[in-house]
Design a protein around this motif. Structure first.
Motif, mmCIF file in Angstrom:
data_model
loop_
_atom_site.group_PDB
_atom_site.id
_atom_site.type_symbol
_atom_site.label_atom_id
_atom_site.label_comp_id
_atom_site.label_asym_id
_atom_site.label_seq_id
_atom_site.Cartn_x
_atom_site.Cartn_y
_atom_site.Cartn_z
ATOM 1 N N GLU A 267 -10.670 6.557 -6.489
ATOM 2 C CA GLU A 267 -11.343 5.415 -5.873
ATOM 3 C C GLU A 267 -10.362 4.401 -5.309
ATOM 4 O O GLU A 267 -9.268 4.209 -5.834
ATOM 5 N N THR A 268 -10.811 3.732 -4.260
ATOM 6 C CA THR A 268 -10.104 2.598 -3.668
ATOM 7 C C THR A 268 -11.136 1.741 -2.940
ATOM 8 O O THR A 268 -12.334 2.054 -2.956
ATOM 9 N N THR A 269 -10.694 0.687 -2.283
ATOM 10 C CA THR A 269 -11.641 -0.124 -1.522
ATOM 11 C C THR A 269 -12.099 0.655 -0.289
ATOM 12 O O THR A 269 -11.415 1.570 0.179
ATOM 13 N N TYR B 65 -16.280 -0.652 -2.406
ATOM 14 C CA TYR B 65 -15.418 0.423 -2.875
ATOM 15 C C TYR B 65 -15.977 1.765 -2.446
ATOM 16 O O TYR B 65 -17.188 1.914 -2.251
#
Length: 174
Positions: A150-152, A131
């Motif tokens: 947030e994201t991958t 992440y």
């Protein structure tokens, strides 16, 4: 009647357009931020302790898919610590010990008040995925805040412009 229905439709469209860029105030603070479009929705409020409130928003604009074909839900977390007398750097360290990450970039510029901002990354122990996030720590009077989008890691570039626009919109209104 046709005129009235067209007028009503115009008012509806204008209302949605203005709400897409309307300021959201973090309850109990003077901090505001904006989502760049209508692609974000409020998800939940958590109250883990008397002086901590967490607001969670999720991205709902389009389906975000990672390199393995899994659907990813980018999110924004607003962590508010009330009655906080230490510095934002103390909160950043405390939160780091709770949720370690690799700092990819640090900055103390462009924040709503004294504090620190990061681009960071970590590997989740629960799903094994990497992440990446943008995060800032700062204070508004006796409130310390952590704002994190947030994201991958492999979908971060897809969301980067959105994340930057959100973080740049964070202000302390007097």
């Amino acid at each position: 009647m046709k005129f009235f229905s067209r007028l009503l439709a115009l008012v509806f469209v204008l209302t949605i357009s203005f709400s897409a860029m309307s300021q959201l105030r973090i309850p109990g603070t003077h901090v505001t931020f904006e989502f760049p479009n209508n692609d974000w929705k409020y998800l939940q409020t958590l109250t883990p302790s008397k002086n901590v409130v967490i607001y969670v928003y999720s991205y709902d604009g389009r389906t975000v898919v990672d390199g393995k074909g899994d659907t990813v839900v980018p999110f924004m977390r607003v962590y508010v610590r009330r009655n906080y007398s230490d510095t934002p750097y103390d909160l950043a360290y405390e939160r780091y010990t709770q949720q370690p990450f690799q700092s990819l970039s640090e900055s103390m510029e462009g924040l709503p008040s004294d504090g620190i901002a990061y681009i960071g990354a970590y590997t989740s122990a629960s799903d094994g995925k990497d992440y990446q996030f943008r995060m800032m720590y700062f204070k508004d009077r006796n409130n310390a805040l952590e704002i994190r989008v947030e994201t991958t890691r492999d979908t971060f570039d897809q969301m980067e412009d959105e994340f930057v626009r959100i973080m740049n919109s964070v202000k302390i209104e007097k």
